[in-house]
Write a protein that holds these residues in place. Structure first.
Motif: not given
Length: 273
Positions: A218, A151-152, A165, A223, A118, A195-196
């Motif tokens: 979050h 990833d985020t 997203e 998730d 993150l 990915r976001r």
């Protein structure tokens, strides 16, 4: 475990207190701030000191940077010269109000924070001043997240919350053979990972069409991301804006929940720096 992400407090003490109260009532202990503690609002010292007292990790926003470094960055994101002059007026007022101790705190803030995969930034991994808008080109948006090895990606700056997203992306490549080694071109496809981008909106100056402060939660177990809206005493802040001698339009847009600029009166903005 739940984790709250707040952004763009903008020296609005009433909104900041309301959001922190909401987080406390939900029993959430972990909070990350995405910057812009100051700017536009009438209580810069009070908001900075509250974040310091709560020991909330924060990255540096564009207003936090400009208060320390001066107005050196290009601010062509202002929609008009009149809007830019209001911003400059608020900048000078805020710089004069802030204590040296609070300025030193803003100067110490990192440009980003990371928790495993993150990443937390104010604008984008490239700059506090870059806007990651919800309709940004999908490949460019994916590049921002992937290049940051996240990833985020949590961001703010736009004052409008969203969750986007980025999935089912494919890069097609054609490799042309060298003259010395003739033959058909080689075509390849690379599937891009999901990915976001999560925008926390704004605590202190929401521009999503409503007056409620926004932030995101979050939920680490599954998730998932939840956007929350928190009502607060808007008039308390509006009265403080006027009493401080800041542009009355700042109070007007808090009451309406969106940006206002004189595009028709001054459509040709020219950067002064």
């Amino acid at each position: 475990m739940a984790h709250a992400v707040i952004s763009c407090l903008h020296a609005n003490l009433a909104a900041t207190e309301a959001v922190l109260c909401d987080i406390d009532q939900l029993g959430i202990d972990t909070i990350t701030c995405l910057g812009d503690l100051v700017g536009y609002g009438p209580q810069p010292n009070e908001v900075v000191e509250l974040i310091r007292a709560r020991q909330i990790p924060s990255c540096q926003g564009c207003w936090d940077e400009d208060i320390i470094e001066g107005l050196n960055s290009c601010e062509c994101s202002y929609p008009s010269q009149l809007a830019e002059r209001r911003g400059q007026r608020a900048h000078h007022w805020t710089a004069a109000q802030l204590s040296e101790e609070n300025k030193a705190f803003l100067a110490s803030l990192p440009l980003s924070l990371r928790r495993d995969r993150l990443l937390f930034v104010h604008g984008s991994p490239n700059s506090q001043h870059e806007y990651l808008l919800p309709d940004m080109n999908a490949f460019a948006a994916l590049e921002r997240v992937e290049a940051a090895q996240a990833d985020t990606l949590f961001c703010g700056h736009t004052h409008r919350p969203y969750v986007r997203e980025l999935r089912e992306g494919v890069i097609k490549m054609r490799l042309r053979r060298a003259v010395a080694n003739p033959g058909p071109d080689i075509e390849r496809e690379v599937d891009l990972p999901v990915r976001r981008i999560v925008n926390a909106g704004s605590v202190g100056e929401p521009r999503h069409g409503g007056t409620s402060a926004t932030y995101v939660i979050h939920h680490e177990q599954d998730d998932s991301v939840e956007i929350r809206e928190v009502p607060y005493d808007v008039e308390r802040t509006c009265q403080a804006i006027v009493a401080a001698g800041l542009p009355p339009l700042f109070a007007w847009r808090l009451r309406h929940g969106f940006e206002y600029a004189e595009r028709a009166d001054d459509a040709s903005h020219v950067c002064e720096r």
